[in-house]
Design a protein around this motif. Structure first.
Motif, mmCIF file in Angstrom:
data_model
loop_
_atom_site.group_PDB
_atom_site.id
_atom_site.type_symbol
_atom_site.label_atom_id
_atom_site.label_comp_id
_atom_site.label_asym_id
_atom_site.label_seq_id
_atom_site.Cartn_x
_atom_site.Cartn_y
_atom_site.Cartn_z
ATOM 1 N N LEU A 62 35.588 32.582 38.356
ATOM 2 C CA LEU A 62 35.740 33.404 38.455
ATOM 3 C C LEU A 62 35.705 34.901 38.923
ATOM 4 O O LEU A 62 35.117 34.873 38.218
ATOM 5 C CB LEU A 62 36.927 33.691 38.039
ATOM 6 N N PRO A 63 35.249 35.056 40.567
ATOM 7 C CA PRO A 63 34.840 36.718 41.203
ATOM 8 C C PRO A 63 35.658 38.400 40.394
ATOM 9 O O PRO A 63 35.428 38.790 40.438
ATOM 10 C CB PRO A 63 35.104 36.479 42.213
ATOM 11 N N HIS A 64 37.007 37.588 40.379
ATOM 12 C CA HIS A 64 37.826 38.435 39.957
ATOM 13 C C HIS A 64 38.765 37.908 39.000
ATOM 14 O O HIS A 64 39.000 36.995 38.922
ATOM 15 C CB HIS A 64 37.634 39.475 41.221
ATOM 16 N N PRO A 65 39.752 38.854 38.444
ATOM 17 C CA PRO A 65 40.953 38.348 37.703
ATOM 18 C C PRO A 65 42.228 37.281 39.123
ATOM 19 O O PRO A 65 42.602 38.223 39.889
ATOM 20 C CB PRO A 65 41.759 39.928 37.462
ATOM 21 N N ILE A 66 42.464 36.171 38.613
ATOM 22 C CA ILE A 66 43.238 35.232 38.750
ATOM 23 C C ILE A 66 44.009 34.590 38.283
ATOM 24 O O ILE A 66 43.538 34.182 37.144
ATOM 25 C CB ILE A 66 41.863 34.007 40.389
ATOM 26 N N GLU A 123 36.955 31.808 46.053
ATOM 27 C CA GLU A 123 36.438 32.540 46.635
ATOM 28 C C GLU A 123 37.483 33.315 48.046
ATOM 29 O O GLU A 123 37.067 34.078 48.172
ATOM 30 C CB GLU A 123 35.153 32.309 47.308
ATOM 31 N N PRO A 150 42.254 39.225 44.612
ATOM 32 C CA PRO A 150 42.133 39.970 43.021
ATOM 33 C C PRO A 150 43.298 39.794 42.337
ATOM 34 O O PRO A 150 44.606 40.670 43.284
ATOM 35 C CB PRO A 150 40.998 41.435 42.629
ATOM 36 N N HIS A 151 43.574 39.184 41.675
ATOM 37 C CA HIS A 151 45.767 39.619 40.878
ATOM 38 C C HIS A 151 46.100 38.923 41.825
ATOM 39 O O HIS A 151 47.528 38.429 41.404
ATOM 40 C CB HIS A 151 45.758 40.922 40.326
#
Ligand SMILES: [Zn+2]
Ligand SMILES: [Zn+2]
Length: 332
Positions: free
Chosen positions: A261-265, A240, A244-245
């Protein structure tokens, strides 16, 4: 075989027995050492709780010892012992990933070779770099951190291409978290920490953190995050709180499932350390760049090892706990 020095063997869950081991003679390239102090690792605590050590397995891999009999080293020299061994010949060793060596378990101290919860440690066929001499002015309790500091340096490297001044979030300020903070500080990262126990906040700041928060406080999003606690909540907080990235390296491998995952990690596993990372850790300690001895909250003699483990597991104020097996008492 005559009766030799004492060592602790895990007889059942949460119960070591301290008994004399066999007496050993030395080969021409072997070194005999008195164990001065051994840090208790989180992995030892898990083994203690489960009682799943092999019958003759001597645990303890954060070892500082003093040479008592040797050819290659001066008697009386204090050393930091590199427990993680490798064959030098397998595919992983050829890549420099010595921590993943095919023969690691067979060769590594505290697995199939005896570790440090013992009065005496014998290193067979000593090679250069197996032990690092401890600088005369470095306290023993600073030096027991060399091994977990190497784990932390490897984890910082596993993140990828960090630059000095980059912001790093460290989740967890237990013993491994402190090493991650110190390693990242030594690499000139700007470290923010989240740690639930207030008693650990001051040690996190002393180790090099710039700010310490409790879980739930707003901290923003970070490009780099290291998870140094083996709980699902720690992993969730890391996900959290990573931009992003961004990149997450997981230092504490545990059974915690990966949250959505809430965004690309990018998530990197990290295990052990390369041989040279142990040497880098020892240098940071020998030059006083990393001084964590004050985070050793208690020491116990070898005969008090059950009490030491119970304290490390159950006492909220415990950070790092060390066993001091020296027959001459503590301090040595
Ligand atoms: Zn360990
Ligand atoms: Zn190998």
């Amino acid at each position: 075989m005559s009766e030799g020095p004492k060592r602790a063997l895990l007889a059942a869950p949460r119960r070591f027995e301290v008994t004399p081991g066999p007496a050993h003679s030395l080969g021409p390239a072997d070194v005999r050492m008195d164990v001065l102090a051994v840090g208790i690792c989180g992995s030892d605590l898990a083994t203690f709780r489960a009682g799943d050590a092999a019958p003759d397995q001597v645990l303890g891999h954060e070892i500082v010892a003093r040479v008592s009999e040797a050819g290659a080293l001066p008697v009386g020299a204090r050393v930091m012992v590199r427990p993680m061994r490798s064959c030098g010949r397998c595919w992983y060793c050829a890549q420099g990933s010595t921590q993943l060596c095919d023969r690691s378990r067979e060769l590594t101290l505290s697995f199939q070779r005896p570790g440090g919860y013992a009065e005496e440690l014998i290193l067979r066929d000593l090679e250069p770099g197996d032990v690092i001499l401890l600088a005369a002015d470095v306290p023993i309790l600073d030096a027991i951190w060399a091994e977990p500091l190497a784990v932390a340096l490897h984890c910082v490297a596993a993140l990828g291409d960090t630059r000095p001044g980059d912001a790093l979030l460290v989740v967890g300020a237990g013993p491994l978290g402190l090493c991650v903070i110190a390693a990242a500080h030594a690499r000139h990262l700007k470290v923010t920490v989240v740690e639930p126990r207030p008693a650990r906040h001051a040690t996190a700041l002393a180790a090099g953190a710039q700010a310490v928060y409790r879980p739930g406080e707003p901290i923003g999003a970070f490009p780099w995050t290291i998870v140094a606690a083996g709980t699902p909540a720690a992993l969730r907080l890391a996900v959290e709180s990573t931009a992003p990235h961004g990149h997450i390296a997981v230092a504490a491998l545990g059974p915690a499932p990966l949250p959505p995952l809430p965004h690309p990690i990018e998530i990197h596993g990290s295990f052990g350390y390369r041989t040279e990372e142990f040497h880098q850790a020892a240098t940071l300690i020998n030059t006083h760049a990393v001084r964590l001895g004050a985070a050793v909250t208690r020491t116990f003699p070898l005969t008090g090892i059950n009490a030491a483990f119970a304290y490390a597991l159950d006492d909220q104020d415990a950070v790092k706990v060390a066993i001091t097996p020296g027959a001459a008492g503590w301090p040595p």
